[in-house]
Design an enzyme around this catalytic site. Structure first.
Site, PDB file in Angstrom:
ATOM      1  N   LYS A  64      56.300 -25.967  61.274  1.00  0.00           N
ATOM      2  CA  LYS A  64      56.276 -24.510  61.492  1.00  0.00           C
ATOM      3  C   LYS A  64      57.683 -23.908  61.412  1.00  0.00           C
ATOM      4  CE  LYS A  64      52.228 -24.807  64.563  1.00  0.00           C
ATOM      5  NZ  LYS A  64      51.784 -24.877  65.969  1.00  0.00           N
ATOM      6  N   TYR A  83      47.703 -24.817  55.452  1.00  0.00           N
ATOM      7  CA  TYR A  83      48.456 -25.088  56.683  1.00  0.00           C
ATOM      8  C   TYR A  83      48.223 -26.533  57.155  1.00  0.00           C
ATOM      9  CZ  TYR A  83      49.090 -25.272  61.735  1.00  0.00           C
ATOM     10  OH  TYR A  83      49.430 -25.666  63.000  1.00  0.00           O
ATOM     11  N   TYR A  86      56.050 -25.534  72.973  1.00  0.00           N
ATOM     12  CA  TYR A  86      54.753 -25.095  73.493  1.00  0.00           C
ATOM     13  C   TYR A  86      54.972 -24.291  74.770  1.00  0.00           C
ATOM     14  CZ  TYR A  86      53.255 -28.624  70.145  1.00  0.00           C
ATOM     15  OH  TYR A  86      53.087 -29.356  69.017  1.00  0.00           O
ATOM     16  N   SER A 103      53.293 -29.816  63.838  1.00  0.00           N
ATOM     17  CA  SER A 103      53.840 -28.492  64.176  1.00  0.00           C
ATOM     18  C   SER A 103      55.321 -28.326  63.881  1.00  0.00           C
ATOM     19  CB  SER A 103      53.662 -28.233  65.675  1.00  0.00           C
ATOM     20  OG  SER A 103      52.534 -27.464  65.898  1.00  0.00           O
ATOM     21  N   VAL A 123      52.211 -32.669  67.351  1.00  0.00           N
ATOM     22  CA  VAL A 123      51.230 -33.487  68.063  1.00  0.00           C
ATOM     23  C   VAL A 123      51.167 -34.947  67.600  1.00  0.00           C
ATOM     24  CG1 VAL A 123      49.655 -31.704  68.914  1.00  0.00           C
ATOM     25  CG2 VAL A 123      49.368 -32.600  66.602  1.00  0.00           C
TER      26      VAL A 123
HETATM   27  N1  GLU Z   1      48.090 -29.430  62.796  1.00  0.00           N
HETATM   28  C1  GLU Z   1      48.130 -29.225  64.218  1.00  0.00           C
HETATM   29  C2  GLU Z   1      47.246 -28.059  64.605  1.00  0.00           C
HETATM   30  O1  GLU Z   1      47.323 -27.050  64.000  1.00  0.00           O
HETATM   31  C3  GLU Z   1      49.514 -28.995  64.623  1.00  0.00           C
HETATM   32  C4  GLU Z   1      49.634 -28.734  66.071  1.00  0.00           C
HETATM   33  C5  GLU Z   1      50.859 -29.308  66.674  1.00  0.00           C
HETATM   34  O2  GLU Z   1      51.507 -30.194  66.146  1.00  0.00           O
HETATM   35  O3  GLU Z   1      51.142 -28.819  67.768  1.00  0.00           O
HETATM   36  O4  GLU Z   1      46.446 -28.140  65.487  1.00  0.00           O
END
Ligand code: GLU
Length: 428
Positions: free
Chosen positions: A67, A191, A243, A64, A261
């Site tokens: 992002k 993604y 989060y 994430s 994550v």
């Molecule tokens: N690739 C993970 C997902 O989309 C990333 C989520 C994350 O790192 O919070 O579920």
């Protein structure tokens, strides 16, 4: 002398890593099986010096944290207004994989939750770009932030894609609401590949330092994104990056951050450093548990909370003297120092306004100034214009040319050096 920074990082790693509670992300098999004992921290200055302790050079998937960078690339490519039409900037307060959409517009609430990040990914490139071209732009962009060519962890990619039921569901919903019009499954693939790009803590700290440095990669010198883009991205990281624990993070740690994550956390202290931590076990919000500890500790020890005020503005006046001019009158010489922003400029103008009409000349000495932001320049120019209107001669000593626009400043005499004060006095 050995710098104490590395010793400090080693010490906090020891303190914060004593036990290892929490659990690896379970929903991506490759991450569930990752070595949960990994632990490391890196800090990169904005001139590209990286300090680290622990597992600083082991690759892990960015997840994430990507992002934030892809959001930056989308804004840099299309402009903020365009991106805002598709993705909002409000914290969702919900888990990262909720389909949190804004009532009315149907836009994903922010780019740090999966719904927003899938949408941001879809914005990269033009509608005619193939999924491969889109991913290549993402990959090139992330590599530019890191200052080296990053690789994709194919095992993590396949593993996550094999279980990406939820992201497929979110992408299909977004497509059904026309949030984007490209094929939703291709967006999930792109993604997921974006999330599977491998970084080391050293890379991540440098990527953070690029944000801290106004978008300029400290080692390559490349302007990867514009400073206005950085401001937008860091604002959203501050409010939405951790989060559903963003409020706790803001009050305890207090610098913009994004976690992933795989156990990474990226932190940015604007104008100072990029910070990266790794520890795969996560807390109930999905944030690396020991990573949060490390950031909390660094923030407290090193005064990194952005709400801890900067140096008081009164420090901007280094010296304020009154000299006798050959004509029998007086010259006021005000020497400034450091970084001058709104409150510093306000203080200077207030000080100068005191008994200003007693002096026949005002010398504003900027030789020790390190920066003068836009508002401070405009305020000082306006102050000079008003002094000039009152018939006071203005001399500006500005060897670094901080005052870029003097058109409204009352035509001051500009000097490169203060020189001999007596010859200066003869100017009047
Ligand atoms: N690739 C993970 C997902 O989309 C990333 C989520 C994350 O790192 O919070 O579920």
């Amino acid at each position: 002398m050995q710098t104490p920074v590395t010793d400090y990082l080693t010490e906090i790693l020891h303190d914060c890593g004593a036990d290892n509670p929490g659990a690896n992300a379970a929903y991506i098999p490759e991450l569930a099986n990752a070595d949960s004992d990994r632990l490391g921290v890196c800090v990169s200055t904005i001139d590209g010096v990286v300090y680290g302790a622990g597992d600083t050079d082991l690759p892990f998937s960015i997840q994430s944290i990507s992002k934030a960078f892809v959001y930056a690339l989308a804004i840099d490519e299309h402009g903020l207004d365009y991106v805002l039409r598709s993705v909002g900037v409000e914290p969702s307060g919900e888990a990262f994989n909720e389909l949190s959409l804004e009532k009315g517009s149907g836009r994903p609430l922010n780019p740090m939750i999966n719904a927003g990040a899938l949408t941001t990914h879809s914005l990269i490139g033009g509608p005619a770009d193939s999924p491969t071209e889109r991913f290549e732009k993402v990959h090139r962009g992330l590599s530019a932030f890191a200052g080296r060519n990053l690789e994709v962890d194919e095992a993590v990619y396949r593993s996550e894609l094999s279980e990406a039921y939820r992201n497929r569901a979110i992408a299909n919903m977004l497509r059904s609401y026309d949030v984007f019009t490209v094929d939703p499954l291709q967006i999930v693939e792109g993604y997921t590949r974006q999330c599977s790009i491998n970084v080391t803590l050293r890379d991540l700290a440098l990527m953070g330092a690029t944000f801290a440095n106004g978008g300029v990669q400290p080692v390559t010198g490349e302007q990867v994104v514009a400073p206005s883009v950085v401001r937008q991205v860091l604002s959203v990281m501050m409010t939405c990056g951790m989060y559903d624990a963003a409020g706790d993070w803001m009050s305890n740690v207090g610098f913009p951050a994004k976690s992933g994550v795989a156990g990474g956390i990226l932190g940015v202290l604007p104008g100072q450093v990029g910070i990266a931590t790794l520890s795969p076990r996560l807390d109930e919000h999905g944030n690396s548990l020991r990573g949060v500890r490390l950031c909390d500790r660094m923030s407290r020890d090193m005064g990194m909370h952005i709400m801890e005020g900067a140096e008081p503005a009164r420090a901007v006046v280094r010296r304020d003297r009154v000299l006798r001019s050959p004509r029998g009158g007086t010259i006021r010489v005000c020497s400034l120092q450091g970084a001058i922003q709104f409150s510093g400029a306000e203080r200077v103008l207030r000080l100068l306004a005191d008994d200003h009409d007693k002096h026949e000349q005002l010398v504003l000495d900027l030789r020790r100034v390190s920066s003068l932001n836009d508002v401070a320049q405009r305020m000082l120019a306006e102050g000079m214009r008003r002094f000039a209107l009152d018939g006071i001669g203005i001399v500006l000593v500005d060897p670094e040319r901080f005052m870029t626009d003097l058109s409204s400043a009352g035509e001051p005499t500009v000097l490169r050096d203060l020189g001999d004060l007596r010859s200066l006095a003869r100017l009047s």
